[in-house]
Each structure stands twice: as C-alpha cells, then as structure tokens.
Design a protein around this motif. Structure first.
Motif, PDB file in Angstrom:
ATOM      1  N   GLN A 116       0.834  -1.202   0.000  1.00  0.00           N
ATOM      2  CA  GLN A 116       0.000   0.000   0.000  1.00  0.00           C
ATOM      3  C   GLN A 116       0.870   1.254   0.000  1.00  0.00           C
ATOM      4  OE1 GLN A 116      -0.586  -2.573   2.119  1.00  0.00           O
ATOM      5  NE2 GLN A 116      -2.528  -3.325   1.346  1.00  0.00           N
ATOM      6  N   GLN A 117       1.959   1.242   0.780  1.00  0.00           N
ATOM      7  CA  GLN A 117       2.844   2.399   0.823  1.00  0.00           C
ATOM      8  C   GLN A 117       3.555   2.592  -0.505  1.00  0.00           C
ATOM      9  OE1 GLN A 117       5.128   1.115   4.178  1.00  0.00           O
ATOM     10  NE2 GLN A 117       4.146   2.601   5.544  1.00  0.00           N
ATOM     11  N   SER A 118       4.049   1.498  -1.096  1.00  0.00           N
ATOM     12  CA  SER A 118       4.742   1.640  -2.369  1.00  0.00           C
ATOM     13  C   SER A 118       3.781   2.053  -3.474  1.00  0.00           C
ATOM     14  CB  SER A 118       5.501   0.363  -2.753  1.00  0.00           C
ATOM     15  OG  SER A 118       4.673  -0.746  -2.746  1.00  0.00           O
ATOM     16  N   ALA A 119       2.536   1.619  -3.408  1.00  0.00           N
ATOM     17  CA  ALA A 119       1.551   2.031  -4.407  1.00  0.00           C
ATOM     18  C   ALA A 119       1.246   3.518  -4.279  1.00  0.00           C
ATOM     19  CB  ALA A 119       0.274   1.208  -4.266  1.00  0.00           C
ATOM     20  N   ALA A 120       1.260   4.030  -3.060  1.00  0.00           N
ATOM     21  CA  ALA A 120       0.989   5.442  -2.855  1.00  0.00           C
ATOM     22  C   ALA A 120       2.152   6.294  -3.351  1.00  0.00           C
ATOM     23  CB  ALA A 120       0.726   5.710  -1.375  1.00  0.00           C
ATOM     24  N   ILE A 121       3.373   5.755  -3.285  1.00  0.00           N
ATOM     25  CA  ILE A 121       4.556   6.502  -3.702  1.00  0.00           C
ATOM     26  C   ILE A 121       4.767   6.412  -5.214  1.00  0.00           C
ATOM     27  CG2 ILE A 121       7.073   6.576  -3.514  1.00  0.00           C
ATOM     28  CD1 ILE A 121       6.693   5.597  -0.600  1.00  0.00           C
ATOM     29  N   ALA A 122       4.616   5.218  -5.755  1.00  0.00           N
ATOM     30  CA  ALA A 122       4.880   4.993  -7.178  1.00  0.00           C
ATOM     31  C   ALA A 122       3.786   5.610  -8.032  1.00  0.00           C
ATOM     32  CB  ALA A 122       4.980   3.503  -7.460  1.00  0.00           C
ATOM     33  N   LYS A 123       4.179   6.104  -9.170  1.00  0.00           N
ATOM     34  CA  LYS A 123       3.218   6.673 -10.111  1.00  0.00           C
ATOM     35  C   LYS A 123       3.262   5.849 -11.393  1.00  0.00           C
ATOM     36  CE  LYS A 123       3.097  11.113  -8.218  1.00  0.00           C
ATOM     37  NZ  LYS A 123       2.212  11.310  -7.250  1.00  0.00           N
ATOM     38  N   PRO A 124       2.131   5.278 -11.791  1.00  0.00           N
ATOM     39  CA  PRO A 124       2.137   4.452 -12.997  1.00  0.00           C
ATOM     40  C   PRO A 124       2.343   5.280 -14.255  1.00  0.00           C
ATOM     41  CG  PRO A 124      -0.091   4.691 -12.163  1.00  0.00           C
ATOM     42  CD  PRO A 124       0.835   5.340 -11.171  1.00  0.00           C
ATOM     43  N   GLN A 125       2.912   4.621 -15.271  1.00  0.00           N
ATOM     44  CA  GLN A 125       3.054   5.244 -16.569  1.00  0.00           C
ATOM     45  C   GLN A 125       1.671   5.381 -17.200  1.00  0.00           C
ATOM     46  OE1 GLN A 125       5.474   2.568 -18.782  1.00  0.00           O
ATOM     47  NE2 GLN A 125       7.336   3.104 -17.696  1.00  0.00           N
ATOM     48  N   THR A 126       1.637   5.983 -18.357  1.00  0.00           N
ATOM     49  CA  THR A 126       0.399   6.067 -19.104  1.00  0.00           C
ATOM     50  C   THR A 126      -0.010   4.678 -19.550  1.00  0.00           C
ATOM     51  OG1 THR A 126       1.043   8.240 -19.895  1.00  0.00           O
ATOM     52  CG2 THR A 126      -0.706   7.124 -21.100  1.00  0.00           C
ATOM     53  N   LEU A 127      -1.266   4.376 -19.442  1.00  0.00           N
ATOM     54  CA  LEU A 127      -1.796   3.078 -19.844  1.00  0.00           C
ATOM     55  C   LEU A 127      -1.854   3.006 -21.371  1.00  0.00           C
ATOM     56  CD1 LEU A 127      -3.140   0.528 -18.573  1.00  0.00           C
ATOM     57  CD2 LEU A 127      -5.301   1.672 -18.909  1.00  0.00           C
ATOM     58  N   PRO A 128      -1.280   1.968 -21.968  1.00  0.00           N
ATOM     59  CA  PRO A 128      -1.357   1.837 -23.430  1.00  0.00           C
ATOM     60  C   PRO A 128      -2.808   1.810 -23.906  1.00  0.00           C
ATOM     61  CG  PRO A 128       0.243   0.301 -22.541  1.00  0.00           C
ATOM     62  CD  PRO A 128      -0.484   0.894 -21.365  1.00  0.00           C
ATOM     63  N   GLU A 129      -3.080   2.508 -24.991  1.00  0.00           N
ATOM     64  CA  GLU A 129      -4.447   2.655 -25.493  1.00  0.00           C
ATOM     65  C   GLU A 129      -5.073   1.345 -25.955  1.00  0.00           C
ATOM     66  OE1 GLU A 129      -4.825   5.744 -28.391  1.00  0.00           O
ATOM     67  OE2 GLU A 129      -3.712   7.167 -27.144  1.00  0.00           O
ATOM     68  N   ASP A 130      -4.258   0.381 -26.382  1.00  0.00           N
ATOM     69  CA  ASP A 130      -4.827  -0.862 -26.890  1.00  0.00           C
ATOM     70  C   ASP A 130      -5.207  -1.851 -25.788  1.00  0.00           C
ATOM     71  OD1 ASP A 130      -2.104  -1.265 -26.361  1.00  0.00           O
ATOM     72  OD2 ASP A 130      -1.970  -2.900 -27.816  1.00  0.00           O
ATOM     73  N   ILE A 131      -4.964  -1.506 -24.534  1.00  0.00           N
ATOM     74  CA  ILE A 131      -5.426  -2.347 -23.426  1.00  0.00           C
ATOM     75  C   ILE A 131      -6.825  -1.870 -23.063  1.00  0.00           C
ATOM     76  CG2 ILE A 131      -5.036  -3.118 -21.067  1.00  0.00           C
ATOM     77  CD1 ILE A 131      -2.073  -2.602 -21.474  1.00  0.00           C
ATOM     78  N   THR A 132      -7.819  -2.662 -23.429  1.00  0.00           N
ATOM     79  CA  THR A 132      -9.206  -2.236 -23.231  1.00  0.00           C
ATOM     80  C   THR A 132      -9.933  -3.018 -22.139  1.00  0.00           C
ATOM     81  OG1 THR A 132      -9.917  -3.708 -25.007  1.00  0.00           O
ATOM     82  CG2 THR A 132      -9.433  -1.421 -25.601  1.00  0.00           C
ATOM     83  N   SER A 133      -9.493  -4.215 -21.850  1.00  0.00           N
ATOM     84  CA  SER A 133     -10.138  -5.043 -20.837  1.00  0.00           C
ATOM     85  C   SER A 133      -9.875  -4.471 -19.441  1.00  0.00           C
ATOM     86  CB  SER A 133      -9.589  -6.469 -20.912  1.00  0.00           C
ATOM     87  OG  SER A 133      -9.794  -7.167 -19.705  1.00  0.00           O
ATOM     88  N   PRO A 134     -10.908  -4.354 -18.608  1.00  0.00           N
ATOM     89  CA  PRO A 134     -10.698  -3.868 -17.241  1.00  0.00           C
ATOM     90  C   PRO A 134      -9.708  -4.732 -16.456  1.00  0.00           C
ATOM     91  CG  PRO A 134     -13.019  -3.811 -17.777  1.00  0.00           C
ATOM     92  CD  PRO A 134     -12.334  -4.531 -18.904  1.00  0.00           C
ATOM     93  N   ARG A 135      -9.767  -6.035 -16.638  1.00  0.00           N
ATOM     94  CA  ARG A 135      -8.834  -6.920 -15.928  1.00  0.00           C
ATOM     95  C   ARG A 135      -7.408  -6.709 -16.420  1.00  0.00           C
ATOM     96  NH1 ARG A 135     -12.041 -12.665 -15.390  1.00  0.00           N
ATOM     97  NH2 ARG A 135     -13.535 -11.931 -13.844  1.00  0.00           N
ATOM     98  N   ALA A 136      -7.233  -6.563 -17.711  1.00  0.00           N
ATOM     99  CA  ALA A 136      -5.902  -6.332 -18.268  1.00  0.00           C
ATOM    100  C   ALA A 136      -5.347  -4.995 -17.772  1.00  0.00           C
ATOM    101  CB  ALA A 136      -5.941  -6.374 -19.788  1.00  0.00           C
ATOM    102  N   LYS A 137      -6.190  -3.984 -17.694  1.00  0.00           N
ATOM    103  CA  LYS A 137      -5.762  -2.686 -17.174  1.00  0.00           C
ATOM    104  C   LYS A 137      -5.310  -2.823 -15.726  1.00  0.00           C
ATOM    105  CE  LYS A 137      -8.734   0.162 -20.093  1.00  0.00           C
ATOM    106  NZ  LYS A 137      -9.850   1.106 -20.120  1.00  0.00           N
ATOM    107  N   LEU A 138      -6.079  -3.549 -14.933  1.00  0.00           N
ATOM    108  CA  LEU A 138      -5.759  -3.746 -13.525  1.00  0.00           C
ATOM    109  C   LEU A 138      -4.416  -4.453 -13.371  1.00  0.00           C
ATOM    110  CD1 LEU A 138      -6.706  -3.556 -10.565  1.00  0.00           C
ATOM    111  CD2 LEU A 138      -7.822  -5.768 -10.900  1.00  0.00           C
ATOM    112  N   VAL A 139      -4.216  -5.534 -14.109  1.00  0.00           N
ATOM    113  CA  VAL A 139      -2.965  -6.285 -14.033  1.00  0.00           C
ATOM    114  C   VAL A 139      -1.795  -5.425 -14.507  1.00  0.00           C
ATOM    115  CG1 VAL A 139      -1.701  -8.278 -14.955  1.00  0.00           C
ATOM    116  CG2 VAL A 139      -4.081  -8.546 -14.210  1.00  0.00           C
TER     117      VAL A 139
END
Length: 77
Positions: A4-27
C-alpha cells in the motif's frame, strides 16, 4: 515498506491505449507500480483466479506490454 505504501509513492506510466479489458488494465497497472510480480502475488493482491490471470498475462505478453522471466512478470520498458 508495504504494498500500500509503495503504491501510494509509485506513479504508474500512461496506460497503453490498446489495453481495453478492465482486468488487463488492472494487471498492467499493478505490474507497473510494483515493477515485478508472480502469478501468486497477482492472485493474492488482485483477488483474481489463476486461470483468468494467466489469460490476461498471455494477452499482455503477446501484445508486448509485459514480459515474463523465470516465473515473474514485469511491464516492458
């Protein structure tokens, strides 16, 4: 440091546009934040069935978004 702490600190990159599935986005976002994870890590944190995770990881790997190395998965650079 907890996940939880590392998730709060880390910032994800931009999500690739071709990932459309909610599960794929989550993973993808989970891997982006944690940098590397096993299927068991993903199962425990995302509360997804192994068969579903393997399908999502296969799709992400085939699309070149995720790479696998010795049982671990990571977002490609």
């Amino acid at each position: 440091m907890s996940i939880q702490q590392s998730a709060a600190i880390a910032k994800p990159q931009t999500l690739p546009e071709d990932i459309t599935s909610p599960r794929a986005k989550l993973v993808y976002l989970y891997l982006d934040v944690t940098e590397v994870a096993t299927v068991e890590d993903l199962q425990g944190c995302l509360d997804m069935k192994k068969i579903d995770l393997l399908s999502v990881l296969n799709s992400l790997t085939s699309a070149g978004h995720v790479e696998s190395d010795d049982g671990t998965y990571a977002v490609t650079a």
